[in-house]
Design a protein around this motif. Sequence first.
Motif, PDB file in Angstrom:
ATOM      1  N   ARG A 401       3.895   3.767  -3.360  1.00 44.08           N
ATOM      2  CA  ARG A 401       4.308   4.709  -2.247  1.00 44.08           C
ATOM      3  C   ARG A 401       3.210   4.900  -1.219  1.00 44.08           C
ATOM      4  N   ALA A 402       1.774   4.842  -1.465  1.00 42.87           N
ATOM      5  CA  ALA A 402       0.692   4.701  -0.661  1.00 42.87           C
ATOM      6  C   ALA A 402       0.600   3.599   0.279  1.00 42.87           C
ATOM      7  N   ALA A 403       1.291   2.361  -0.443  1.00 40.62           N
ATOM      8  CA  ALA A 403       1.234   1.054   0.581  1.00 40.62           C
ATOM      9  C   ALA A 403       2.522   0.379   0.183  1.00 40.62           C
ATOM     10  N   PRO A 404       3.619   0.788   0.665  1.00 38.20           N
ATOM     11  CA  PRO A 404       4.947   0.310   0.359  1.00 38.20           C
ATOM     12  C   PRO A 404       4.846  -1.200   0.908  1.00 38.20           C
ATOM     13  N   GLY A 405       4.043  -1.803   1.925  1.00 41.01           N
ATOM     14  CA  GLY A 405       3.902  -2.987   2.412  1.00 41.01           C
ATOM     15  C   GLY A 405       3.146  -3.989   1.731  1.00 41.01           C
ATOM     16  N   ASN A 406       2.483  -3.536   0.756  1.00 39.70           N
ATOM     17  CA  ASN A 406       1.520  -4.613  -0.107  1.00 39.70           C
ATOM     18  C   ASN A 406       2.038  -5.255  -1.098  1.00 39.70           C
ATOM     19  N   GLY A 407       2.370  -6.206  -0.867  1.00 42.61           N
ATOM     20  CA  GLY A 407       3.295  -7.415  -1.744  1.00 42.61           C
ATOM     21  C   GLY A 407       2.363  -7.601  -3.081  1.00 42.61           C
ATOM     22  N   ALA A 408       1.087  -7.524  -3.044  1.00 47.64           N
ATOM     23  CA  ALA A 408       0.369  -7.678  -4.261  1.00 47.64           C
ATOM     24  C   ALA A 408       0.343  -6.575  -5.277  1.00 47.64           C
ATOM     25  N   VAL A 409       0.353  -5.362  -4.628  1.00 46.65           N
ATOM     26  CA  VAL A 409       0.815  -4.225  -5.419  1.00 46.65           C
ATOM     27  C   VAL A 409       1.846  -4.381  -6.381  1.00 46.65           C
ATOM     28  N   LEU A 410       2.895  -4.638  -5.364  1.00 41.90           N
ATOM     29  CA  LEU A 410       4.309  -4.506  -6.003  1.00 41.90           C
ATOM     30  C   LEU A 410       4.625  -5.742  -6.776  1.00 41.90           C
ATOM     31  N   GLY A 411       3.858  -6.888  -6.448  1.00 45.43           N
ATOM     32  CA  GLY A 411       3.898  -7.877  -7.958  1.00 45.43           C
ATOM     33  C   GLY A 411       3.166  -7.499  -9.184  1.00 45.43           C
ATOM     34  N   HIS A 412       2.101  -6.636  -9.063  1.00 43.57           N
ATOM     35  CA  HIS A 412       1.502  -6.249 -10.258  1.00 43.57           C
ATOM     36  C   HIS A 412       2.371  -5.162 -11.122  1.00 43.57           C
ATOM     37  N   PHE A 413       3.062  -4.305 -10.295  1.00 41.59           N
ATOM     38  CA  PHE A 413       3.941  -3.374 -10.782  1.00 41.59           C
ATOM     39  C   PHE A 413       5.154  -4.079 -11.283  1.00 41.59           C
ATOM     40  N   ALA A 414       5.608  -4.967 -10.712  1.00 38.89           N
ATOM     41  CA  ALA A 414       6.918  -5.731 -11.441  1.00 38.89           C
ATOM     42  C   ALA A 414       6.295  -6.620 -12.502  1.00 38.89           C
ATOM     43  N   GLN A 415       5.075  -7.148 -12.666  1.00 37.74           N
ATOM     44  CA  GLN A 415       4.710  -7.678 -13.901  1.00 37.74           C
ATOM     45  C   GLN A 415       4.587  -6.563 -14.982  1.00 37.74           C
ATOM     46  N   PHE A 416       4.319  -5.530 -14.747  1.00 38.09           N
ATOM     47  CA  PHE A 416       3.817  -4.335 -15.841  1.00 38.09           C
ATOM     48  C   PHE A 416       5.658  -4.003 -16.274  1.00 38.09           C
ATOM     49  N   LEU A 417       6.435  -4.032 -15.257  1.00 36.89           N
ATOM     50  CA  LEU A 417       7.795  -3.664 -15.831  1.00 36.89           C
ATOM     51  C   LEU A 417       8.394  -4.700 -16.528  1.00 36.89           C
ATOM     52  N   PHE A 418       8.102  -5.773 -16.261  1.00 39.43           N
ATOM     53  CA  PHE A 418       8.553  -7.254 -16.946  1.00 39.43           C
ATOM     54  C   PHE A 418       7.747  -7.296 -18.364  1.00 39.43           C
ATOM     55  N   ARG A 419       6.632  -7.253 -18.411  1.00 35.96           N
ATOM     56  CA  ARG A 419       6.029  -7.559 -19.649  1.00 35.96           C
ATOM     57  C   ARG A 419       5.942  -6.406 -20.591  1.00 35.96           C
ATOM     58  N   VAL A 420       5.907  -4.959 -20.081  1.00 31.58           N
ATOM     59  CA  VAL A 420       5.637  -4.021 -21.111  1.00 31.58           C
ATOM     60  C   VAL A 420       6.993  -2.892 -20.984  1.00 31.58           C
ATOM     61  N   ARG A 421       7.681  -2.714 -20.015  1.00 30.21           N
ATOM     62  CA  ARG A 421       8.836  -1.938 -19.956  1.00 30.21           C
ATOM     63  C   ARG A 421      10.101  -2.892 -20.410  1.00 30.21           C
TER      64      ARG A 421
END
Length: 506
Positions: A401-421
């Motif tokens: 939400r703080a940086a919706p245009g930061n692709g690196a942050v979105l990629g790390h969150f996607a990896q968290f959703l993939f591996r953990v959730r």
Amino acid sequence: RQTGSSQTLNDLESKVADTRRAGADQNAGGLGWINDLAQGLFAMSRSEVAAEDVGAHSAAIPAVMERRNTVANHVSRPEPMARSLGGSRPRWIPPPPKGPPPQYLRSRSMPNLHESALAAVTAQHAARGEARELESSIQELQDEMRKMEEQRRATLEKELETHKCVELQELEWDLDMVRAELRRVENHAPLFIDSKVGSKDGRVKRWAKEDLAQKLVQSDAQLAHKLRCEKAKIRAAVDQHPEFGQMAQQVREQKLKRLMAALEAAQGRERDAAVLATRPQVPEDNSVASLAGRALRLHAVDRQLTEAEDLYRRALGQAASPDARLLGNFALLLADPGFAKLPAQTLDLQRAREDEADRFFRQALQQDPGDASNLANYAMFLHRARRDYDRAEQYFERACRAAPGNGAVLGHFAQFLFRVRQDLGRADRMFKRGLELEPNNVTSLVNYASLLKRLGRSEQAEGLYGRALEAEPKHATALCNYANLIVKSADPEDRRPESIQRLRKA
């Protein structure tokens, strides 16, 4: 010039000769400078004045002295004379040097130019001396270990020969007898092999080569087994020896490992000091921004974690109110898993470092709650170090939400959703958004390719691996995952040239 009377050059020459003799007689008393002064005045007068009246041309002497001083780069004009202590003899006072002080004299105004180079050279020589001492100690210890090992083997052989039991000797005698009989049978093969010979008492014995060979094997096996048992007993007794026993050798091996590690560290310090000694010395900027920048480079590029930690702590000590970026970078350093590989790192130290990293992350977020980098780094810290997945997801969402245009942050969150959730659909959408913003983010490309491989979309995954390797050809994870994908998708029965070429590529 002082008398102002008319004196000829010959009289001046006689006075110079007298002064030279007086200077030679009283040179031990500190009058040797009179000789040099008188001789210089006379030489300049002879070369510059052609008339007999020196007083009339006394103005030529300052001009000659001016020329001499100009050539010698001392002064550009005649300087005043000063009276020496305790007498009326003139004493020359050289003027102060003009221009900036030389490089090696700037220790007070620019202390880091001289002291840092001197400290680097001193550290280099100290490390070199320490390395030589360690090499000598290692050589002595290795010689001692070889000597003790030879003594141990000699003791084993001696004890085995001295304390050989009667049963072992009988087995050796039987084995020698069987060998001798086998040689006799082989020498008389037509008579003994597969034949029967009658003895005097009427009994028949079959002396065949096969029987003797079988008996030889059995005797040899019995002797080897008994010999192993005897060696084991003697070795157990020798291993208890305080000088060359097994425990003593293990202690020496551990000491050798410590010395080798110390030698490697000393050689590393010598190399670092040599680099610092040859590097151009510039004034060191000890401002907070400079310390933080150097610490970040040591952490992210050079991977010198301990030195980076020292610089960060110096910067935090100088800063009146540290900003959020400085606090966040220091927390990210403390959470680095590379500290666990350093020597003398225990589990308690690692936990204390993680607690300190958590505290600095929270301080950074108190300073700036909307810093997307600190939010994402803290989320990854909670994910990997703390295993607090719920809070990690909350901070990932705040970072997005703080940086919706930061692709690196979105990629790390996607990896968290993939591996953990294990939320593959949401992770797929998050990866797509991140790669739309940063198409050449290698980490996101590799992670998204792993997700597509899980979903069975191998062709798309292969394309992402190709894009990642185009951006960074030596990315280890991309190379390994791409090769694994090619191997697992290959058909063992496919012998086409293009299939074989793909496997060679893998």
